[in-house]
Design an enzyme around this catalytic site. Structure first.
Site, PDB file in Angstrom:
ATOM      1  N   ARG A   1     -58.408 -50.631  37.847  1.00 12.01           N
ATOM      2  CA  ARG A   1     -58.685 -49.632  36.812  1.00 12.01           C
ATOM      3  C   ARG A   1     -58.888 -50.276  35.450  1.00 12.01           C
ATOM      4  O   ARG A   1     -59.793 -49.939  34.718  1.00 12.01           O
ATOM      5  CB  ARG A   1     -57.532 -48.619  36.691  1.00 12.01           C
TER       6      ARG A   1
ATOM      7  N   LYS B   1     -46.247 -38.394  31.615  1.00 11.29           N
ATOM      8  CA  LYS B   1     -47.640 -37.983  31.336  1.00 11.29           C
ATOM      9  C   LYS B   1     -47.902 -36.604  31.959  1.00 11.29           C
ATOM     10  O   LYS B   1     -47.136 -36.144  32.816  1.00 11.29           O
ATOM     11  CB  LYS B   1     -48.605 -39.022  31.906  1.00 11.29           C
TER      12      LYS B   1
ATOM     13  N   TYR C   1     -60.801 -10.868  49.158  1.00 11.63           N
ATOM     14  CA  TYR C   1     -62.228 -11.224  49.177  1.00 11.63           C
ATOM     15  C   TYR C   1     -62.639 -11.759  50.549  1.00 11.63           C
ATOM     16  O   TYR C   1     -61.909 -12.518  51.180  1.00 11.63           O
ATOM     17  CB  TYR C   1     -62.514 -12.316  48.151  1.00 11.63           C
TER      18      TYR C   1
ATOM     19  N   MET D   1     -57.737 -15.066  41.827  1.00 16.03           N
ATOM     20  CA  MET D   1     -57.407 -15.746  40.571  1.00 16.03           C
ATOM     21  C   MET D   1     -56.000 -15.401  40.078  1.00 16.03           C
ATOM     22  O   MET D   1     -55.278 -16.259  39.591  1.00 16.03           O
ATOM     23  CB  MET D   1     -58.448 -15.397  39.495  1.00 16.03           C
TER      24      MET D   1
HETATM   25  C1  LIG Z   1     -48.682 -42.693  36.671  1.00 15.20           C
HETATM   26  C2  LIG Z   1     -48.277 -44.102  36.568  1.00 15.20           C
HETATM   27  C3  LIG Z   1     -46.976 -44.521  36.924  1.00 15.20           C
HETATM   28  C4  LIG Z   1     -45.989 -43.609  37.598  1.00 15.20           C
HETATM   29  O1  LIG Z   1     -46.276 -43.538  38.994  1.00 15.20           O
HETATM   30  P1  LIG Z   1     -45.271 -42.864  40.020  1.00 15.20           P
HETATM   31  O2  LIG Z   1     -45.790 -43.267  41.347  1.00 15.20           O
HETATM   32  O3  LIG Z   1     -45.342 -41.387  39.804  1.00 15.20           O
HETATM   33  O4  LIG Z   1     -43.933 -43.416  39.743  1.00 15.20           O
HETATM   34  C5  LIG Z   1     -46.604 -45.818  36.668  1.00 15.20           C
HETATM   35  N1  LIG Z   1     -47.485 -46.700  36.121  1.00 15.20           N
HETATM   36  C6  LIG Z   1     -48.749 -46.361  35.791  1.00 15.20           C
HETATM   37  C7  LIG Z   1     -49.655 -47.389  35.196  1.00 15.20           C
HETATM   38  C8  LIG Z   1     -49.197 -45.058  36.018  1.00 15.20           C
HETATM   39  O5  LIG Z   1     -50.453 -44.732  35.715  1.00 15.20           O
END
Ligand SMILES: *Cc1c(COP(=O)(O)O)cnc(C)c1O
Length: 375
Positions: A142, A42, A271, A318
């Site tokens: 969640r 992801k 800055y 930036m």
């Molecule tokens: C992001 C995620 C993972 C991966 O987690 P890591 O700690 O990076 O291995 C696995 N399962 C779910 C449901 C996630 O949201």
């Protein structure tokens, strides 16, 4: 010119080591005793370039991938060489797009029968079944079916409805990467009990994230691990928790000195004029800034130049930062912001600790302005 060529007209870049990712994947699977890997890619493979990363993992036999959104799923489908690649979506998705999920064979995480009701209407008759990843909430809070009855009901519903097919059943640990063993054990027990009582065969189960695969391998109970962080070679846990597997960092971040000049005692930089030279000193400017994901909280962080440690001085802007130079250097000299230079190394864990955050957040904030150079 390709988009990457255009981006590299500015000498600031990220390097991605695909061999490191392949090695990490195999090492972690071995450590956890896993037969299958669901590679979590992801957020552009945690910032590492999802196309290159997923294809490298495909080469070592990975056939299951996980993303967070429908957009990521459709994009990934185009990159994978064969149709039998499985793509799981871990987040809650709007059921109204269930037809797209069927078209692209994306497997949504689902925790309620209402979602299935709505999706069944959208999908209509005569289509291939949508594979469902039954989400079980055992303590992450969640999403997901959160009782024995709810899990059972979901499973029966999936079995009975021709619109659906079970793709997997999973839960997510909240404390696999810290010291709260009791909370971890509670989640694991709830999952095992509920899913066993519902009668879901073990080949569908997956639960281990990176923390679980590293620190609880004897408790995994399934043939499949579902990991992200460890693939990219960083420790997902608290700094004092050492990784039992030697992981190879996959990302590097580099730039080149654009300006080298001398500050006179009493002169300031950037800055707010927060940094003032105490005596005459050399400084250099690098074409990288917070718009690239080198966030403002990295002010004062070290960088490596010709094997020496130097530091970011003044505020991060930036598009540019200023670094101290203990001796004058040539314009164009390479600077390492993340990675190795000689016997020195800056790890993503070091950057995260300095900025008061976690490696995951920094990596996913590296922006699209940084070209990913694949090694
Ligand atoms: C992001 C995620 C993972 C991966 O987690 P890591 O700690 O990076 O291995 C696995 N399962 C779910 C449901 C996630 O949201």
């Amino acid at each position: 010119m390709t988009a990457t060529d255009l981006l590299t007209l500015r000498p600031t870049w990220m390097e991605v080591d695909l061999e490191a990712i392949q090695t990490n994947a195999l090492k972690v699977m071995k450590h956890a005793g896993a037969k299958n890997l669901i590679a979590v890619v992801k957020a552009n493979a945690y910032g590492h370039d999802v196309k290159a990363v997923s294809q490298a993992l495909w080469q070592i036999g990975v056939r299951r991938f996980a993303v967070a959104t429908i957009f990521e799923g459709i994009t990934l489908r185009e990159y994978l060489p064969q149709d039998d690649a499985r793509i799981i979506m871990l987040g809650v998705q709007p059921a109204e797009h269930a037809d797209l999920m069927v078209n692209y064979r994306l497997e949504p995480a689902v925790g309620t029968t209402e979602w299935l009701d709505q999706a069944a209407q959208v999908i209509g008759a005569g289509r291939p079944p949508l594979r469902i990843q039954l989400a079980v909430d055992t303590g992450m809070g969640r999403m997901g079916a959160n009782s024995e009855e709810a899990v059972s009901q979901m499973y029966q519903r999936i079995l009975a409805d021709e619109h659906f097919e079970l793709g997997g059943v999973f839960t997510h640990f909240a404390t696999a990467d810290d010291h709260n063993q009791a909370y971890y054990d509670g989640q694991r027990e709830r999952f095992t009990t509920w899913v066993e009582k519902a009668g879901i065969p073990r080949r569908y189960w997956h639960m281990a994230n990176s923390g679980s695969a590293l620190w609880h391998p004897e408790q995994i109970d399934t043939e499949t691990i579902r990991v992200g962080s460890v693939l990219y070679g960083f420790n997902p846990g608290a700094p004092e928790l050492k990784s039992p597997v030697e992981l190879q960092p996959a990302a590097g971040l580099y730039s080149r000195l654009g300006s080298v000049h001398e500050l006179k005692a009493g002169e300031s930089v950037s800055y707010g004029a927060t940094y003032t030279a105490k005596e005459d000193q050399w400084v250099g400017t690098l074409p990288i800034g917070y718009a690239d994901g080198y966030i403002r909280r990295l002010g004062g962080m070290k960088v490596l130049i010709n094997g020496r440690v130097e530091h970011v001085i003044g505020r991060i802007t930036m598009d540019q930062i200023i670094v101290s130079l203990s001796q004058p250097e040539e314009v164009g000299t390479k600077v390492t912001l993340l990675g190795r230079d000689g016997d020195q190394e800056i790890k993503i864990e070091d950057l995260a600790e300095h900025a008061g955050t976690i490696p995951h957040e920094l990596l996913t904030e590296f922006s699209s302005r940084l070209p990913r150079i694949i090694k």
